[in-house]
Design a protein around this motif. Structure first.
Motif, PDB file in Angstrom:
ATOM      1  N   ILE A   1       0.659  -1.124   0.033  1.00 31.17           N
ATOM      2  CA  ILE A   1      -0.079  -0.070   0.118  1.00 31.17           C
ATOM      3  C   ILE A   1       0.871   1.304   0.048  1.00 31.17           C
ATOM      4  CG2 ILE A   1      -1.714   1.159   1.306  1.00 31.17           C
ATOM      5  CD1 ILE A   1      -2.928  -1.450   2.324  1.00 31.17           C
ATOM      6  N   LEU A   2       1.896   1.195   0.862  1.00 30.42           N
ATOM      7  CA  LEU A   2       2.738   2.498   0.806  1.00 30.42           C
ATOM      8  C   LEU A   2       3.424   2.839  -0.646  1.00 30.42           C
ATOM      9  CD1 LEU A   2       4.748   2.107   4.198  1.00 30.42           C
ATOM     10  CD2 LEU A   2       3.189   3.797   3.540  1.00 30.42           C
ATOM     11  N   MET A   3       3.771   1.783  -1.211  1.00 28.48           N
ATOM     12  CA  MET A   3       4.378   2.013  -2.410  1.00 28.48           C
ATOM     13  C   MET A   3       3.531   2.378  -3.481  1.00 28.48           C
ATOM     14  SD  MET A   3       6.233  -1.246  -4.768  1.00 28.48           S
ATOM     15  CE  MET A   3       4.854  -1.784  -5.606  1.00 28.48           C
ATOM     16  N   LEU A   4       2.431   1.877  -3.453  1.00 28.66           N
ATOM     17  CA  LEU A   4       1.246   2.447  -4.403  1.00 28.66           C
ATOM     18  C   LEU A   4       0.776   3.597  -3.964  1.00 28.66           C
ATOM     19  CD1 LEU A   4      -0.265  -1.184  -5.321  1.00 28.66           C
ATOM     20  CD2 LEU A   4       1.472   0.263  -6.567  1.00 28.66           C
ATOM     21  N   ALA A   5       0.861   4.105  -2.728  1.00 29.65           N
ATOM     22  CA  ALA A   5      -0.019   5.173  -2.349  1.00 29.65           C
ATOM     23  C   ALA A   5       0.663   6.715  -2.777  1.00 29.65           C
ATOM     24  CB  ALA A   5      -0.132   5.271  -0.799  1.00 29.65           C
ATOM     25  N   PHE A   6       1.965   6.479  -3.358  1.00 31.86           N
ATOM     26  CA  PHE A   6       2.616   7.963  -3.467  1.00 31.86           C
ATOM     27  C   PHE A   6       1.912   8.771  -4.576  1.00 31.86           C
ATOM     28  CE2 PHE A   6       4.466   5.698  -7.245  1.00 31.86           C
ATOM     29  CZ  PHE A   6       4.787   6.854  -7.989  1.00 31.86           C
ATOM     30  N   PRO A   7       1.239   8.339  -5.426  1.00 32.96           N
ATOM     31  CA  PRO A   7       0.661   9.631  -6.278  1.00 32.96           C
ATOM     32  C   PRO A   7      -0.526  10.254  -5.596  1.00 32.96           C
ATOM     33  CG  PRO A   7       0.558   7.202  -7.410  1.00 32.96           C
ATOM     34  CD  PRO A   7       0.849   7.142  -5.785  1.00 32.96           C
TER      35      PRO A   7
END
Lengths: 349, 455
Positions: free
Chosen positions: B364-370
């Protein structure tokens, strides 16, 4: 007060053109003075760490002009609309060609960005040169103090003029050759080996070429705007600018002849600054001259902000400028001497 | 209403909106990331541990790319004041020019003089000066933000100005202009939001490496710093800064608050809509699910406080795109709430030392940046759409501000140019940042050993 602000705003634009002018020049000559990929990295390394420092002087100029001459910015920028966007796009392409080119160590990739770098810098020199020619010639200013200008109309410098005509094109040519010479002088100072030798040769040839071109545009200017010279000779700043220009020319020539690279480079900077300063002094107090009807012209007094805005600006501007000078000294000392590609390249490969 | 195709103000608005939204994708990261660099350079200086230098060197490359795109896309912003908004520049240049010039003189000169030193100068400068270069860039970027936000705050809530004899604006009190209370709150809110973006990006890269089992020491550093700063910043962006910002809007732009909430009828016990679709022509919020009294309480401190609705104001004073404003505001709030929950989970796992083994959380952290980028953009859309139809709230209308001499044909031409150029720029940026991330932070150590010794 307003005359001083005119001098300050002109000064900031001149600083920008002198600082970034070396990058335009170095960029134009990139292919000619540097033949191998390694040599080309040398040219990029001479510009790489500093281009954004140079470019913010343009932002400082724009902001200061908006603060003290809001009506000049409003009229001038809207009128130069398409030309300004071309300048902006070239600045974007020039900036990314430096940043992006160094990121991937591949000949095809770097070759492409070197191409963008050369084209954008050349166009920038031409566009800024044409803009200078426009300032001297005048603009199709209507009675409400606004104008909208096409790229070209009938190529004559009278009446409903365009950005390009035979006069502004010749000024652009002069500016391009002069900035190329300036860039060559800078590269002579900053590089070593074959690049330095070629740059030194280019500097001598290009500076020699500027002399007839300068005479040509002086004669043209006197023919198109006879009032400018009459005005200028009464302005002590114009005489001072002329004196500085002559002194700088002597320094430049002696630096080029004797191989004192720093002297030549200082001479080159001061020479360009002096030429621009004499131009700015000659047109003052008119900032936008109308080619349609002289009474439409706007003077610095017409376009200035309210007195209190100018007073406040007179407090913070000198502080900001003192800081900028301190950074300037820091930057110049840190990047003094010849560039070294392993140390000054962008650190990406 | 003039149609879009023949309204030059509309095209200039679209161009400005496009170029500013695009531009601000880059500074929001640099303003957040700058403090991570300062922190790592400082730790490196204090502990002499090479891993901190390695982290700083890696992120300085990402920073440099962002900074460069930020500079080249920022210059058109200043120029567009003159090219597309000549009416506005002429009217308000005496005021807003002060801060735009100060931004150049006090912030950009500082930043740009030291950015080269930060990114290229490690070997020329030595560790102490290199740390100071990072600090100078961080301070410069935040000063720059302050001046820009003062300019925007003036447009939201004019302060310190006077009307000169020629009818144009001039500065009356520079102090009142620079210390506009709106600016303080907006600055605090905006800078926390920039830290949210910075920390989400740092954490995302940390999570990416952790999931692939690469660069374990570096990944731990990024995850730890990213989640802890991310949690603090996500909380601060909501309370007190976001809350105060909304109260400020309620106090000075009540019609904007009504539009943001999609409230047509005024009244006490006003609710916050969790879900609902504004139907402007029918003047109602459809399918609303509301928390009763929440808006009254949040905006004015009491559940019984009266909150005006759009019906209480003449239609000419309504923001001209209520639907977009409403969704921008609500999506921003929703995302902000999700950020707090996510970073709270991640922060707890970090403190327990278990984040690296919580694979679902890493994903989730990896995909949350946008999403922080989206939330920042939506926040600015709320501010700018909410200000309409005014360019300077209560003083000057947007429809008076555009450049009358510039034809729509010219504006559409330059807009197309920007869309094309910025698309290419975006692809290049993604390619190069992706490349740096996939090469990772450790490769650099090998290269720097091959370079010259520090002076």
């Amino acid at each position: 007060m307003i005359a001083t602000w005119y001098a300050v705003v002109s000064f900031m634009l001149i600083v920008y053109l002198v600082l970034d002018g070396r990058n335009f020049g170095a960029g134009m000559l990139h292919w000619l003075v540097a033949r191998t990929p390694e040599e080309r990295r040398q040219v990029i390394a001479a510009i790489g760490p500093l281009w954004s420092w140079h470019e913010v002087w343009l932002v400082g100029f724009g902001g200061t002009m908006l603060a003290v001459f809001p009506k000049l910015l409003a009229s001038g920028f809207a009128g130069y609309y398409l030309a300004l966007f071309l300048i902006l796009w070239c600045l974007i392409l020039r900036g990314i060609s430096i940043e992006v080119g160094g990121h991937i160590n591949d000949r095809m990739w770097q070759g492409f960005w070197d191409f963008v770098f050369v084209v954008a810098n050349t166009l920038l020199a031409i566009l800024f040169g044409a803009a200078a020619g426009n300032m001297a010639r005048g603009l199709p200013l209507a009675s409400d103090g606004t104008f909208s200008m096409a790229f070209f109309t009938d190529f004559t410098p009278h009446g409903n003029v365009g950005l390009l005509d035979w006069y502004t094109v010749s000024v652009a040519l002069f500016a391009t050759v002069t900035l190329a010479a300036h860039g060559a002088t800078y590269l002579t100072l900053k590089t070593e080996g074959a690049v330095r030798d070629r740059s030194a040769r280019f500097a001598r040839v290009l500076w020699a070429t500027t002399v007839p071109l300068l005479l040509l545009i002086s004669v043209e200017s006197a023919a198109i705007r006879p009032d400018l010279l009459e005005h200028a000779v009464q302005n002590p700043i114009w005489w001072l600018g002329l004196l500085v220009t002559c002194a700088a020319a002597i320094a430049l020539v002696s630096g080029l002849v004797t191989g004192r690279e720093m002297l030549a480079f200082i001479g080159s900077n001061v020479l360009i600054a002096g030429l621009l300063a004499t131009g700015a002094a000659a047109i003052f107090p008119v900032v936008l001259h109308s080619t349609l009807a002289p009474e439409n012209s706007l003077t610095a007094y017409d376009v200035a902000a309210g007195p209190k805005s100018l007073e406040y600006a007179a407090v913070w501007w000198p502080i900001g400028f003192a800081l900028a000078t301190a950074y300037f000294i820091f930057v110049s000392r840190r990047y003094a001497g010849k560039v070294s590609v392993p140390r000054d390249n962008q650190g990406f490969y | 209403m003039p149609s879009l195709l023949n309204d030059p103000a509309a095209w200039s608005r679209i161009q400005f909106a496009f170029t500013i939204v695009y531009h601000y994708l880059f500074p929001q990261l640099t303003m957040g990331l700058a403090w991570f660099l300062v922190y790592w350079k400082w730790r490196a200086l204090r502990t002499g541990d090479e891993k901190y230098n390695q982290a700083a060197r890696f992120w300085a490359k990402i920073f440099g790319l962002n900074f460069a795109v930020g500079v080249v896309t920022g210059i058109p912003m200043e120029f567009q004041f003159g090219t597309n908004w000549a009416g506005f520049s002429q009217y308000a240049g005496g005021v807003i020019g002060q801060t735009l010039a100060m931004e150049g003189m006090f912030a950009f000169f500082l930043e740009s003089a030291f950015i080269g030193a930060l990114i290229w100068g490690e070997q020329r400068l030595g560790p102490r000066l290199h740390f100071l270069a990072a600090l100078a860039v961080a301070v410069g970027s935040w000063i720059s933000a302050y001046f820009i936000i003062v300019t925007n705050a003036f447009m939201q809530h004019p302060a310190g100005y006077r009307i000169e004899v020629d009818g144009l604006l001039g500065i009356d009190s520079l102090g009142a202009y620079l210390l506009n209370p709106w600016a303080w709150i907006q600055f605090a809110h905006n800078q926390m939001a920039a830290l949210v973006t910075g920390s989400f990006v740092v954490a995302a890269v940390g999570a990416f490496y952790a999931l692939r089992g690469l660069h374990p020491a570096q990944s731990r550093l990024y995850l730890r710093a990213g989640t802890i700063v991310g949690l603090i910043a996500s909380l601060l962006v909501a309370f007190p800064t976001g809350d105060q910002q909304a109260k400020m809007v309620g106090k000075h732009q009540p019609v904007t608050l009504a539009a943001m909430e999609g409230r047509f009828a005024g009244g006490s016990m006003a609710g916050v809509a969790l879900i609902g679709q504004p139907n402007v022509s029918a003047r109602r919020l459809e399918n609303p699910i509301e928390i009763p009294g929440a808006l009254s309480f949040l905006a004015y401190g009491h559940f019984g406080s009266f909150v005006s609705g759009l019906d209480d104001f003449p239609t000419e004073s309504w923001p001209d795109n209520i639907e977009l404003l409403y969704y921008s505001f609500h999506l921003m709030i929703t995302l902000g709430t999700i950020f707090i929950v996510l970073m709270a989970c991640a922060g707890i796992q970090t403190l327990r030392g278990r984040l690296e083994s919580s694979r679902w959380l890493l994903w989730i952290l990896m995909l949350a940046f946008p999403f922080p980028y989206l939330a920042n953009t939506l926040g600015w859309m709320t501010a700018e759409l909410g200000r309409q139809p005014w360019l300077i709230y209560g003083l000057f209308r947007t429809s008076d501000g555009y450049s009358k001499v510039v034809s729509s044909g010219d504006t559409v031409f330059t807009l197309i140019g920007f869309v094309g150029l910025y698309s290419v720029l975006g692809l290049l940026f993604l390619l190069l940042v992706g490349r740096e991330i996939s090469r990772g932070p450790e490769e650099e150590a090998i290269v720097s050993r091959g370079g010259e010794a520090p002076r």
